[in-house]
Design an enzyme around this catalytic site. Sequence first.
Site, PDB file in Angstrom:
ATOM      1  N   TYR A  38       0.739  -0.731   0.354  1.00 20.36           N
ATOM      2  CA  TYR A  38      -0.262   0.039  -0.370  1.00 20.36           C
ATOM      3  C   TYR A  38       1.166   1.333  -0.005  1.00 20.36           C
ATOM      4  O   TYR A  38       0.066   2.471   0.480  1.00 20.36           O
ATOM      5  CB  TYR A  38      -0.513  -0.003   1.515  1.00 20.36           C
ATOM      6  CG  TYR A  38      -1.149  -0.857   1.305  1.00 20.36           C
ATOM      7  CD1 TYR A  38      -2.373  -2.110   0.389  1.00 20.36           C
ATOM      8  CD2 TYR A  38      -1.851  -1.758   2.540  1.00 20.36           C
ATOM      9  CE1 TYR A  38      -3.488  -3.126   0.124  1.00 20.36           C
ATOM     10  CE2 TYR A  38      -2.512  -2.738   2.533  1.00 20.36           C
ATOM     11  CZ  TYR A  38      -3.325  -3.345   1.480  1.00 20.36           C
ATOM     12  OH  TYR A  38      -4.487  -4.454   1.587  1.00 20.36           O
ATOM     13  N   HIS A  65      -1.938  -0.873 -11.023  1.00 21.54           N
ATOM     14  CA  HIS A  65      -3.269   0.333 -10.564  1.00 21.54           C
ATOM     15  C   HIS A  65      -2.728   1.648  -9.574  1.00 21.54           C
ATOM     16  O   HIS A  65      -1.508   0.801  -8.899  1.00 21.54           O
ATOM     17  CB  HIS A  65      -4.292   0.381 -10.515  1.00 21.54           C
ATOM     18  CG  HIS A  65      -4.460  -1.017  -9.401  1.00 21.54           C
ATOM     19  ND1 HIS A  65      -4.311   0.180  -7.735  1.00 21.54           N
ATOM     20  CD2 HIS A  65      -4.826  -2.130  -9.084  1.00 21.54           C
ATOM     21  CE1 HIS A  65      -4.307  -1.606  -7.133  1.00 21.54           C
ATOM     22  NE2 HIS A  65      -4.310  -2.044  -7.867  1.00 21.54           N
ATOM     23  N   ARG A 149     -10.264   0.292 -12.078  1.00 24.76           N
ATOM     24  CA  ARG A 149      -8.868   0.586 -11.426  1.00 24.76           C
ATOM     25  C   ARG A 149      -8.030   1.378 -12.371  1.00 24.76           C
ATOM     26  O   ARG A 149      -6.948   1.396 -12.469  1.00 24.76           O
ATOM     27  CB  ARG A 149      -8.660   0.285 -10.123  1.00 24.76           C
ATOM     28  CG  ARG A 149      -8.532  -1.037  -9.632  1.00 24.76           C
ATOM     29  CD  ARG A 149      -8.540  -1.282  -8.038  1.00 24.76           C
ATOM     30  NE  ARG A 149      -8.473  -2.838  -8.127  1.00 24.76           N
ATOM     31  CZ  ARG A 149      -8.555  -3.783  -7.298  1.00 24.76           C
ATOM     32  NH1 ARG A 149     -10.295  -3.499  -7.140  1.00 24.76           N
ATOM     33  NH2 ARG A 149      -7.612  -4.990  -7.283  1.00 24.76           N
ATOM     34  N   HIS A 329      -2.315  -6.270 -11.564  1.00 27.15           N
ATOM     35  CA  HIS A 329      -2.161  -5.903 -10.343  1.00 27.15           C
ATOM     36  C   HIS A 329      -1.181  -6.335  -9.171  1.00 27.15           C
ATOM     37  O   HIS A 329      -0.301  -6.531 -10.521  1.00 27.15           O
ATOM     38  CB  HIS A 329      -3.575  -6.593  -9.996  1.00 27.15           C
ATOM     39  CG  HIS A 329      -5.228  -6.729 -10.547  1.00 27.15           C
ATOM     40  ND1 HIS A 329      -6.384  -5.547 -10.121  1.00 27.15           N
ATOM     41  CD2 HIS A 329      -5.804  -6.938 -11.592  1.00 27.15           C
ATOM     42  CE1 HIS A 329      -7.114  -5.612 -10.335  1.00 27.15           C
ATOM     43  NE2 HIS A 329      -7.233  -6.471 -11.192  1.00 27.15           N
ATOM     44  N   ASP A 330      -1.338  -5.764  -8.810  1.00 26.78           N
ATOM     45  CA  ASP A 330       0.629  -5.976  -7.345  1.00 26.78           C
ATOM     46  C   ASP A 330       0.391  -7.733  -7.563  1.00 26.78           C
ATOM     47  O   ASP A 330       1.632  -8.419  -7.564  1.00 26.78           O
ATOM     48  CB  ASP A 330       0.147  -5.440  -6.499  1.00 26.78           C
ATOM     49  CG  ASP A 330      -1.005  -5.858  -5.472  1.00 26.78           C
ATOM     50  OD1 ASP A 330      -1.793  -6.668  -6.547  1.00 26.78           O
ATOM     51  OD2 ASP A 330      -0.758  -5.832  -3.708  1.00 26.78           O
TER      52      ASP A 330
END
Length: 436
Positions: A38, A65, A149, A329-330
Amino acid sequence: MAGTVAQYVALGLAAATINNTAPPLGFPQALQQSWAQYSPWFPAATYEPPPAGCNVVQVSFLQRHGARYPEKAAGKAIKKSLKKLKRAKNFKDASLAFVKDYQYALGVDDLVPFGAAQSFDAGQQHFARYAGLVNEDMLPFVRASESGRVIDSAGNWTAGFAHASDQRYVPKLSVIIYQSTNDTLDDKMCPQVGSSAQETGDWVDVFAPTIADRINSEAPGAKLKKKDIVNLMSLCPFDTVAYEAPSPWCNLFTSDEWASYEYYGDLTDYYGNGYGQSLGPVQGVGYVNELLARLTGQPVQDETQTNHTLDSSPLTFPLDKTFYADFTHDNQMISIYSALGLFVQPHDLDTKQLVTERTWFDSKMVPFSARMITEKLECKAGGSSGEYVRILVNDALQPLEFCGATENGLCTLDNFVESQSYARNNGEGDWARCFA
């Protein structure tokens, strides 16, 4: 971005004025990095231009994102833990005084404005760096996985790219890969993949009880459990990026406690999609094989999670572009790093004791708006010429020992392709295990 334009000029590329739009968040970088996946994007190193005699001729760019609101399940868990804390009879510590009037008002899943600005700024930066690769007939080819996103981040990046070029070059999102089909930009294709719940649970057992005891003593009646601590700590980054101001939740925890939270995030990905998960790396194989196809100009050879319909068409998977941009995405980025052989650890990460001597840091690998860039270069030295590859993750040049890289991170293209035997062999049986 002061000083970077001079670097681009030194590369023989067009200079561009970059006006970053993502505001500072008011916290030291060290604290922001402790937020693991994060964390807001930051350069993990200063970008190193190619060595003398080498020119970048192709770029394959992969980006996570931008910063977002919590996902639905996470938001629900946060609200449950917050409700427990707010039922305290009183707050003995002044740092908790804000809790009484705090109202949870975060959205679900979507980008926050700060996250949109992150991708816009990335588009500006990448135009400035790689302007020499584009013209009216050769714009970046852009794909995104089917997620609001992710799609929005792709759009924000293209807008930033166009802005930096004074609207001369306006890339478009050309392909959205549906997550209900085979998708190399999403990690939901392997039904038998495990989770990191056991490993992260073990670490929560180590670091969270003492924090729960401390806060419960300062907020009698709250009766927080160890898992509540993780939920409440996550309010710090989510609140901060949502409101673009320092969150009071951040000051409730010490630097050592934040280091433990960071390690929790690192363990989550290492054992969820990385080397600690036996079926983690195979989920990155499809993208690696697409990358090899772009680097070599040859059709995609893959029997894992590539979409054969898309990848067999020059309209949806061209092989003649100089700039490719993919948005994901991560979790999927972690699988791709692991399939490639990046960030290998000498031992699996300990789940009972924090490993300080590691290179596996989510904040440097998959922060919000994380990016991996694969550069194909043509180099001339001593009268001979050759094709080379180098990889940068959040601007940090990767050593690529697995393909005999020199000190400047260069592997010959042939050696790089040869080194990716795991991908070229479709995961060496791991993909079949996904469905066993």
